[in-house]
Design an enzyme around this catalytic site. Structure first.
Site, PDB file in Angstrom:
ATOM      1  N   GLY A  11       0.843  -1.195   0.000  1.00  0.00           N
ATOM      2  CA  GLY A  11       0.000   0.000   0.000  1.00  0.00           C
ATOM      3  C   GLY A  11       0.877   1.244   0.000  1.00  0.00           C
ATOM      4  N   GLY A  16       2.436   4.858   3.436  1.00  0.00           N
ATOM      5  CA  GLY A  16       3.255   3.698   3.066  1.00  0.00           C
ATOM      6  C   GLY A  16       4.519   4.138   2.345  1.00  0.00           C
ATOM      7  N   ASN A 103      -5.128   3.899   9.547  1.00  0.00           N
ATOM      8  CA  ASN A 103      -6.200   4.508  10.337  1.00  0.00           C
ATOM      9  C   ASN A 103      -7.317   3.492  10.537  1.00  0.00           C
ATOM     10  OD1 ASN A 103      -5.132   7.092  10.597  1.00  0.00           O
ATOM     11  ND2 ASN A 103      -6.111   7.854   8.733  1.00  0.00           N
ATOM     12  N   LYS A 183      -6.183   7.057  18.850  1.00  0.00           N
ATOM     13  CA  LYS A 183      -5.919   7.552  17.485  1.00  0.00           C
ATOM     14  C   LYS A 183      -7.224   7.648  16.697  1.00  0.00           C
ATOM     15  CE  LYS A 183      -3.763   8.814  13.779  1.00  0.00           C
ATOM     16  NZ  LYS A 183      -3.534   8.051  12.607  1.00  0.00           N
ATOM     17  N   ASN A 187      -8.736  10.913  15.005  1.00  0.00           N
ATOM     18  CA  ASN A 187      -9.104  10.930  13.588  1.00  0.00           C
ATOM     19  C   ASN A 187     -10.578  11.273  13.389  1.00  0.00           C
ATOM     20  OD1 ASN A 187      -6.768   8.359  12.832  1.00  0.00           O
ATOM     21  ND2 ASN A 187      -6.754  10.386  11.928  1.00  0.00           N
ATOM     22  N   ASN A 251      -0.806  19.945   6.792  1.00  0.00           N
ATOM     23  CA  ASN A 251      -1.253  18.740   6.086  1.00  0.00           C
ATOM     24  C   ASN A 251      -2.720  18.811   5.692  1.00  0.00           C
ATOM     25  OD1 ASN A 251      -0.523  16.137   5.086  1.00  0.00           O
ATOM     26  ND2 ASN A 251      -1.755  15.205   6.685  1.00  0.00           N
ATOM     27  N   SER A 254      -5.910  12.814   5.549  1.00  0.00           N
ATOM     28  CA  SER A 254      -6.060  11.769   4.524  1.00  0.00           C
ATOM     29  C   SER A 254      -7.486  11.723   3.978  1.00  0.00           C
ATOM     30  CB  SER A 254      -5.654  10.415   5.101  1.00  0.00           C
ATOM     31  OG  SER A 254      -6.377  10.148   6.289  1.00  0.00           O
ATOM     32  N   GLU A 266     -12.158   6.785   4.654  1.00  0.00           N
ATOM     33  CA  GLU A 266     -12.090   5.814   5.753  1.00  0.00           C
ATOM     34  C   GLU A 266     -13.126   6.125   6.840  1.00  0.00           C
ATOM     35  OE1 GLU A 266      -7.610   4.109   5.815  1.00  0.00           O
ATOM     36  OE2 GLU A 266      -7.779   6.176   6.504  1.00  0.00           O
TER      37      GLU A 266
HETATM   38  O1  KPL Z   1      -3.978  10.522  10.669  1.00  0.00           O
HETATM   39  C1  KPL Z   1      -4.072  11.580  10.096  1.00  0.00           C
HETATM   40  C2  KPL Z   1      -4.757  11.563   8.788  1.00  0.00           C
HETATM   41  O2  KPL Z   1      -4.727  12.539   8.047  1.00  0.00           O
HETATM   42  O3  KPL Z   1      -5.351  10.512   8.489  1.00  0.00           O
HETATM   43  C3  KPL Z   1      -3.598  12.836  10.769  1.00  0.00           C
HETATM   44  C4  KPL Z   1      -2.676  12.465  11.915  1.00  0.00           C
HETATM   45  C5  KPL Z   1      -4.798  13.580  11.291  1.00  0.00           C
HETATM   46  C6  KPL Z   1      -2.759  13.738   9.915  1.00  0.00           C
HETATM   47  O4  KPL Z   1      -3.452  14.428   8.962  1.00  0.00           O
END
Ligand code: KPL
Length: 305
Positions: A11, A16, A103, A183, A187, A251, A254, A266
């Site tokens: 992946g 990855g 995730n 986590k 998320n 960022n 995801s 997800e």
């Molecule tokens: O896990 C993340 C994601 O984007 O899936 C975080 C840590 C929030 C970073 O963007």
């Protein structure tokens, strides 16, 4: 320099590729990914930019067919592909140790139905898939790993040392099942709001109304984590979500990257998992149910029926 360990990364998305790229400096890494990404890496290497910057030269392939040996298999697919990943990796089920850094709540459990030896991991690095052949390390996060099934502390120590050697700061978790929940709670606060607003993570912490929404969502999810037997307070959930959003401020979460590319998100593995647990404990989670519905609606808006 001798290359230490045979690593198969299944992946080669943003995360990855990032982990595989870093590990390839000291180990024999094969990244399994999509054709366009694989071709671009073959042509010019894997470019990692941002907080970490170098060009990695891992082996690449679109399937595991030519891979002879893997000491460590890192599963980094989207959570909805974990079952099919486990089927594709069946050949490595007895001899290799499998590590998930995905995730979602159920990945380690799903992998442990096939693999004899499973290590679970959580990471809050923010990584953006920019284009085939290039990912951006947009925010430095923490990584923790812990034994999940069929492995002991020494196996986890070896992986931790290997990660540290590659420049991935990694802790050994005192309770990885709790960390997987924490986590997922984080998320559940960040990812749907990022996907719905299309904002980078930093705005979720800096805009008071979004920070308040995120705090309320993670508090609700933390109550579900506690009902599942994990010691996650509202305060820890809120503080961790704000910290992760700030550290990964550049960022695009995801889930936002998925929406921008018209892909399935997800949401089912993160918020869906929390809602199913809430139901088991007869808890209400209306805010999570609300954002779950909105993200499902968003997916519907671009999915070809
Ligand atoms: O896990 C993340 C994601 O984007 O899936 C975080 C840590 C929030 C970073 O963007």
């Amino acid at each position: 320099m001798t290359l230490n360990v045979d690593v198969l990364v299944f992946g080669a998305g943003a995360m990855g590729s990032f982990f595989g790229g870093l590990l390839s400096r000291r180990n024999r890494v094969t990244l399994i990914g999509r054709r366009d990404h694989v071709d671009a890496i073959r042509r010019a290497g894997l470019r990692i930019t941002g907080k970490t910057s170098f060009v990695a030269r891992p082996q690449v392939a679109t399937s595991t067919a030519g891979v002879k040996r893997a000491d460590l298999v890192i599963v980094a697919t989207k959570a909805y592909d974990t079952e099919s990943a486990a089927r594709s990796l069946r050949r490595f089920a007895t001899k290799s140790t499998w590590l998930t850094v995905q995730n979602g709540l159920d990945n380690a459990e799903v992998l442990a139905r096939t693999a004899k030896r499973v290590v679970a991991g959580v990471t809050s690095h923010g990584v953006t898939f920019l284009r085939p052949g290039e990912v951006r390390h947009a925010g430095i996060g923490e990584t923790a790993i812990g034994p999940y099934a069929g492995v002991g502390r020494s196996d986890v120590v070896r992986i931790r040392d290997m990660f540290e050697e590659a420049g991935i700061r990694t802790q050994i978790s005192a309770d990885i099942r709790r960390d997987l929940w924490l986590k997922a709670v984080v998320n559940a606060g960040i990812n749907p709001l990022a996907a719905l607003t299309r904002l980078r993570n930093g705005y979720l912490a800096s805009m008071p109304m979004l920070a308040a929404a995120m705090t309320a969502i993670v508090s609700e999810a933390a109550a579900v984590a506690r009902a599942e037997g994990h010691d996650v307070s509202d305060r820890e959930a809120a503080e961790t979500a704000l910290k992760v959003a700030r550290r990964t401020r550049e960022n695009r979460a995801s889930m936002l990257q998925d929406v921008e590319r018209g892909r399935e998100t997800e949401i089912e593995a993160i918020t869906g998992g929390i809602l199913r647990a809430a139901e088991r404990h007869r808890l209400q989670a209306p805010l999570n149910a609300f954002v779950y519905g909105l993200v499902r609606g968003l997916e519907r808006s671009y999915k070809v029926e």
